[in-house]
Design a protein around this motif. Structure first.
Motif, short mmCIF file in Angstrom:
data_model
loop_
_atom_site.label_atom_id
_atom_site.label_comp_id
_atom_site.label_asym_id
_atom_site.label_seq_id
_atom_site.Cartn_x
_atom_site.Cartn_y
_atom_site.Cartn_z
N ALA A 182 0.77 -1.05 0.25
CA ALA A 182 -0.14 0.39 0.41
C ALA A 182 1.18 1.20 -0.26
O ALA A 182 1.41 1.66 0.70
N TYR A 183 1.04 2.09 -0.79
CA TYR A 183 1.76 3.02 -1.03
C TYR A 183 1.35 3.98 0.06
O TYR A 183 1.79 5.21 0.69
N ARG A 184 0.08 4.26 0.37
CA ARG A 184 -0.49 5.06 1.24
C ARG A 184 -0.34 3.89 2.85
O ARG A 184 -1.37 2.91 2.66
N PRO A 185 -0.09 4.53 3.64
CA PRO A 185 -0.12 3.83 5.18
C PRO A 185 -1.73 3.75 5.81
O PRO A 185 -2.25 2.24 6.46
N ALA A 186 -2.62 4.89 5.32
CA ALA A 186 -3.85 4.62 5.92
C ALA A 186 -4.84 3.44 4.64
O ALA A 186 -5.77 2.35 5.40
N ASP A 187 -4.14 3.08 3.65
CA ASP A 187 -4.77 1.89 2.96
C ASP A 187 -4.91 0.87 3.39
O ASP A 187 -5.48 -0.06 3.81
N ALA A 188 -3.43 0.38 3.65
CA ALA A 188 -2.91 -0.79 4.66
C ALA A 188 -3.88 -0.84 5.86
O ALA A 188 -4.37 -2.20 6.16
N GLU A 189 -4.12 0.14 7.00
CA GLU A 189 -4.80 -0.14 8.12
C GLU A 189 -6.25 0.25 7.82
O GLU A 189 -6.80 -1.16 8.58
N ALA A 190 -6.68 0.20 6.70
CA ALA A 190 -8.22 0.79 6.81
C ALA A 190 -8.51 -1.37 6.20
O ALA A 190 -9.87 -2.05 6.39
N LEU A 191 -7.16 -1.99 4.84
CA LEU A 191 -8.02 -3.20 4.86
C LEU A 191 -7.80 -4.29 5.94
O LEU A 191 -8.32 -5.38 6.21
N VAL A 192 -6.32 -3.67 6.71
CA VAL A 192 -6.53 -4.86 7.87
C VAL A 192 -7.48 -4.29 8.87
O VAL A 192 -8.04 -5.90 9.76
N GLY A 193 -7.91 -3.57 8.78
CA GLY A 193 -9.37 -3.25 9.98
C GLY A 193 -10.13 -4.29 9.70
O GLY A 193 -10.66 -3.87 10.54
N LEU A 194 -10.46 -4.54 8.18
CA LEU A 194 -11.63 -4.38 7.82
C LEU A 194 -11.82 -6.20 8.01
O LEU A 194 -12.41 -6.81 8.32
N LEU A 195 -10.35 -6.50 7.76
CA LEU A 195 -10.45 -8.09 7.80
C LEU A 195 -10.34 -8.33 8.86
O LEU A 195 -10.79 -9.88 8.73
N ALA A 196 -9.79 -8.11 10.27
CA ALA A 196 -9.29 -7.84 11.21
C ALA A 196 -11.03 -8.36 11.98
O ALA A 196 -12.08 -8.66 13.55
#
Length: 561
Positions: free
Chosen positions: A362-376
């Protein structure tokens, strides 16, 4: 639907579910107070019936009676204390267990409290609520002592008894006018203390990135502000409670002193005997304790009620995710996101097939956080748009979603105990454990400590380095062997050599199982079957690590070191 709990309900429940030990303890404590109040009475009667007439055998008999009385009050206090401590300990345990189960609910809870505040509720506030089981017996004992003393004083002279029975409610009524102010200040103190604890937890957890962006001074200023507000609230509450305690002690002393002065006048005028005067003086001095207790306990109960309010806030918190209703269809563990919009994600489409090892950059850290938060499972269905499916079933409707899909976050926690407790609390097959330790390079952590897997771990893993904590957490996730494992930046605190070994080990151990790694680690991305690049909240490109590194300058800048 279960009715919501209120502070008064939590306090009543604490008394009800510990009624056996609390009841016995209260009964014994009242017996102790009855014996305590009987001591000056017995001394006064002994003086009139044995000392004054010079009757030696009678004096011995009265001394023997006093000895029995002291033995009885000592045993009553000792065994009453045992029962009450059992009740307090049991209630604290039950509350902590209940709060921990709620805080760690698999569907998550929606609460304004942060991690540090939740920790305070599950520890300090749980203890404060359980202390109610100490306060109630104290009140019962103080009432018993006051009534027995008043009856004894009435027997000596009715005016002395009336002075106690009439003066006590007046004193207590006047003191209770300060009750609401104490409650407000104690609740404010507890709230701000929880915020300071939460902020401290967050700052310690994020110290490394704070240093990386040079924000230590700003973080320190923020903590000083919150800590200063917490200190000011604590001082206000302490001043209020101190003033209340001083007033209650003074008024109780004045009442007891007034009774003693009145008895002295009666003795001078011949209305009571010397023995009765000594009994009255002893009772007046003894009364200062129960009267002071009756005056100060309301402030303690106010503190317990304030804590009960915070406990109720957590226990009444609604779950983030709905109750799952559907079972998975066969062995299909395909993970699919379609048109997902959440946080910075903007129409994300992602398909991970069974057995794949997929890297996500994820070029933007916020994208990674949003993806992981959804899957978690930290996002409720109504809080995002699009579809998130596992085996064709919406993720939030799947009964065994947490068993099928495990998310290991970037900031993970270790718990006080041993490495063995953290790795496999219920035990593990030795070969399986050894394989997970090798794959995560956690075997090096065990080798670095003489006690090996029995090495003691401090709370939150404070005695281990960041890299050691990451490897132990990764080994724990690998031991779980979920069909789908999501890892978020699992190697940021390890060196390049260990990172390479770890990437190869994870790939080998997860062969045949689905693995999704959200990372910028070139070693992990090189081990992936394919790499999905996210930019602006959606898939930017897909390829292997080698092809993307050669053909995508932005990828090379983000990943290659």
């Amino acid at each position: 639907m279960t009715a919501p709990l209120h502070a008064s309900g939590i306090l009543r429940r604490a008394l009800a579910r510990n009624r056996r030990h609390a009841g016995l303890g209260t009964l014994l404590y009242c017996c102790h107070q009855l014996c305590e109040s009987a001591v000056p009475i017995l001394i006064g009667v002994g003086i009139d019936r044995a000392v004054a007439p010079g009757d030696g055998p009678a004096l011995i008999a009265w001394i023997g009676a006093l000895t029995v009385l002291f033995g009885l009050l000592t045993m009553a206090y000792r065994f009453g204390g045992r029962h009450l401590m059992r009740a307090i300990t049991d209630e604290a345990y039950l509350l902590r267990d209940e709060l921990a189960a709620k805080i760690l609910h698999p569907r998550g809870i929606r609460t304004p409290l942060r991690a540090g505040e939740l920790l305070t509720v599950a520890s300090t506030d749980a203890d404060n609520v359980s202390y109610l089981l100490d306060y109630v017996p104290r009140v019962a004992g103080a009432v018993t002592a006051t009534l027995v003393s008043a009856v004894a004083l009435v027997a000596v002279d009715w005016r002395l008894g009336v002075a106690v029975l009439g003066g006590t409610p007046v004193v207590l009524g006047l003191l209770q006018l300060a009750g609401p102010r104490i409650v407000r200040r104690v609740e404010a103190q507890q709230d701000l203390a929880g915020r300071a604890s939460s902020l401290a937890t967050d700052l310690v957890t994020g110290l490394r990135p704070l240093r990386g962006i040079g924000a230590e001074d700003a973080a320190a200023r923020r903590y000083r502000q919150v800590s200063g507000a917490s200190l000011a609230a604590s001082l206000r509450a302490a001043r209020t409670q101190g003033t209340y305690l001083a007033a209650s002690t003074a008024t109780s002393g004045l009442l007891a002193g007034g009774v003693a002065v009145l008895a002295g006048w009666f003795a001078l005028t011949g209305r009571i005997t010397v023995g009765e005067l000594i009994a009255v003086i002893g009772l007046a001095q003894f009364l200062m304790e129960p009267l002071g207790m009756l005056a100060v306990v309301p402030s303690w109960i106010a503190q317990a009620r304030g804590s009960a309010e915070r406990v109720a806030l957590v226990l009444n918190a609604p779950e983030v995710l709905p109750e799952p209703t559907r079972a998975p269809s066969g062995d299909d563990v395909t993970l699919e996101l379609a048109g997902v919009r959440h946080g910075s994600l903007d129409g994300l489409d992602l398909l991970v097939r069974p057995g794949e090892f997929v890297g996500v950059v994820a070029y933007r850290p916020a994208d990674a956080e949003a993806l992981v938060g959804l899957l978690a499972g930290r996002v409720a269905p109504g809080e995002f748009d699009g579809e998130a499916r596992l085996g064709g079933v919406p993720l939030h409707d799947l009964r065994s979603a947490r068993a099928l899909l495990h998310v290991e976050p970037h900031h993970t926690d270790l718990f006080a105990g041993t490495l063995a407790d953290n790795l496999a609390p219920d035990g593990a097959d030795p070969d399986t454990l050894a394989a997970a330790l090798r794959a995560s390079a956690a075997d090096e952590v065990l080798a670095a400590h003489p006690a090996g897997i029995e090495h003691a771990v401090d709370e939150r893993g404070a005695g281990l380095s960041g890299g050691q904590r990451q490897r132990i957490a990764l080994a724990r996730a690998l031991l779980a062997r979920p069909p789908i494992l999501v890892l978020h930046d699992p190697t940021t605190a390890v060196d390049a050599v260990t990172e390479q070994s770890l990437a190869l080990g994870v790939r080998a151990l997860r062969r045949g199982l689905t693995t999704l790694v959200v990372t910028s680690s070139p070693a992990l991305l090189a081990a992936a079957d394919r790499v999905v690049v996210l930019d602006a909240g959606r898939v930017h490109t897909v390829g292997t690590h080698a092809t993307l590194g050669a053909g995508e300058p932005s990828y090379a800048r983000a990943v290659l070191r």
